[in-house]
Write an enzyme that holds these catalytic residues in place. Structure first.
Site, PDB file in Angstrom:
ATOM      1  N   GLU A  44      -3.170   0.742  33.290  1.00 56.45           N
ATOM      2  CA  GLU A  44      -4.426  -0.068  32.866  1.00 56.45           C
ATOM      3  C   GLU A  44      -4.318  -1.304  33.520  1.00 56.45           C
ATOM      4  O   GLU A  44      -3.299  -1.912  33.589  1.00 56.45           O
ATOM      5  CB  GLU A  44      -4.459  -0.549  31.127  1.00 56.45           C
ATOM      6  CG  GLU A  44      -5.060  -1.657  30.830  1.00 56.45           C
ATOM      7  CD  GLU A  44      -4.736  -2.104  29.534  1.00 56.45           C
ATOM      8  OE1 GLU A  44      -5.184  -3.364  29.123  1.00 56.45           O
ATOM      9  OE2 GLU A  44      -3.917  -1.462  28.697  1.00 56.45           O
ATOM     10  N   LYS A 133      -5.296   1.297  19.432  1.00 56.51           N
ATOM     11  CA  LYS A 133      -4.349   0.158  19.828  1.00 56.51           C
ATOM     12  C   LYS A 133      -4.200  -0.723  18.702  1.00 56.51           C
ATOM     13  O   LYS A 133      -4.994  -1.394  18.224  1.00 56.51           O
ATOM     14  CB  LYS A 133      -4.993  -0.360  21.110  1.00 56.51           C
ATOM     15  CG  LYS A 133      -4.088  -1.560  21.770  1.00 56.51           C
ATOM     16  CD  LYS A 133      -4.678  -2.152  22.785  1.00 56.51           C
ATOM     17  CE  LYS A 133      -4.465  -3.656  22.983  1.00 56.51           C
ATOM     18  NZ  LYS A 133      -5.044  -4.042  24.369  1.00 56.51           N
ATOM     19  N   GLY A 163       4.612  -6.967  22.455  1.00 57.20           N
ATOM     20  CA  GLY A 163       6.087  -7.294  22.154  1.00 57.20           C
ATOM     21  C   GLY A 163       6.978  -5.727  22.167  1.00 57.20           C
ATOM     22  O   GLY A 163       8.174  -6.056  21.691  1.00 57.20           O
ATOM     23  N   GLY A 183       3.282  -4.215  27.912  1.00 57.49           N
ATOM     24  CA  GLY A 183       2.971  -5.141  28.766  1.00 57.49           C
ATOM     25  C   GLY A 183       4.124  -6.111  29.520  1.00 57.49           C
ATOM     26  O   GLY A 183       4.636  -5.325  30.482  1.00 57.49           O
ATOM     27  N   SER A 184       4.278  -7.463  29.002  1.00 57.11           N
ATOM     28  CA  SER A 184       5.138  -8.210  30.017  1.00 57.11           C
ATOM     29  C   SER A 184       6.591  -7.516  29.807  1.00 57.11           C
ATOM     30  O   SER A 184       7.467  -7.882  30.989  1.00 57.11           O
ATOM     31  CB  SER A 184       5.202  -9.429  29.403  1.00 57.11           C
ATOM     32  OG  SER A 184       5.663  -9.505  28.190  1.00 57.11           O
TER      33      SER A 184
END
Length: 208
Positions: A44, A133, A163, A183-184
């Site tokens: 994504e 989600k 997270g 994500g991060s």
């Protein structure tokens, strides 16, 4: 094969969605190659990244036969059409917007809206969502997910997002998480493709 059928196959192979927020078009193909090499099949590019539709188009051209490519942070039906035009096949949102879900379904695309409550989850499914989600996962817990799953239709796929780290996935899986959006902990702007690949392999290993 329809987009939904292709998503089902890709999800069965690896139920992890790589979220490349902030990625640039000039680096996205190399990062995508590392993700696919690590086993990822769902990628994504959030719409608040630099030139996101260019990145979606480059990923679709380079990896479209090996991975499902889509866009995240999709907030309007107009953006759905833009993602489709760029070659994207998944529409992922942080919120439950029935118009966005219906536009995605009408275009034959995969819809993964963000939900935080049972009411949002049921409304999203009614609108035609492919999977859900759970976002932000930091504001929920495996116990919340387990309780939510008890009232949702059997087979509903819920992916905690926010997270998520490799050593934190097991409790979510035990509570019924079908997969995760990453994500991060997987990608941050400025990381090299090889760095992303190393993190991707750690996530895949933790899932096994």
């Amino acid at each position: 094969m329809t987009d939904v059928a292709a998503f089902d196959a890709a999800f069965a192979a690896c139920p992890l969605v790589a979220i490349l927020r902030g990625v640039r078009p000039d680096e996205v193909a190399a990062i995508g190659e590392e993700l696919v090499a690590a086993g990822f099949t769902l990628i994504e590019v959030p719409m608040n990244s630099p030139d996101p539709l260019d990145s979606v188009a480059r990923l679709a051209e380079a990896l479209g036969d090996r991975a499902m490519i889509g866009a995240g942070t999709v907030l309007t039906p107009g953006q759905v059409a833009s993602v489709r035009g760029a070659g994207g096949r998944m529409v992922i949102s942080p919120n439950m917007n029935a118009d966005v879900i219906r536009a995605s379904v009408a275009a034959g695309m995969v819809s993964l809206p963000g939900i935080a409550t049972p009411s949002e989850a049921l409304a999203a499914l009614d609108a035609g969502a492919t999977a859900l989600k759970l976002f932000p996962a930091e504001a929920a817990s495996p116990a919340v997910l387990k309780a939510m799953r008890a009232i949702l239709p059997s087979g509903t796929r819920i992916l905690p997002v926010g997270g998520i780290v490799p050593d934190g996935m097991a409790p979510w899986r035990e509570a019924g998480a079908a997969g995760f959006g990453l994500g991060s902990a997987l990608y941050k702007p400025g990381m090299t493709a090889s760095e992303v690949g190393a993190r991707a392999r750690a996530f895949v290993a933790a899932l096994a």
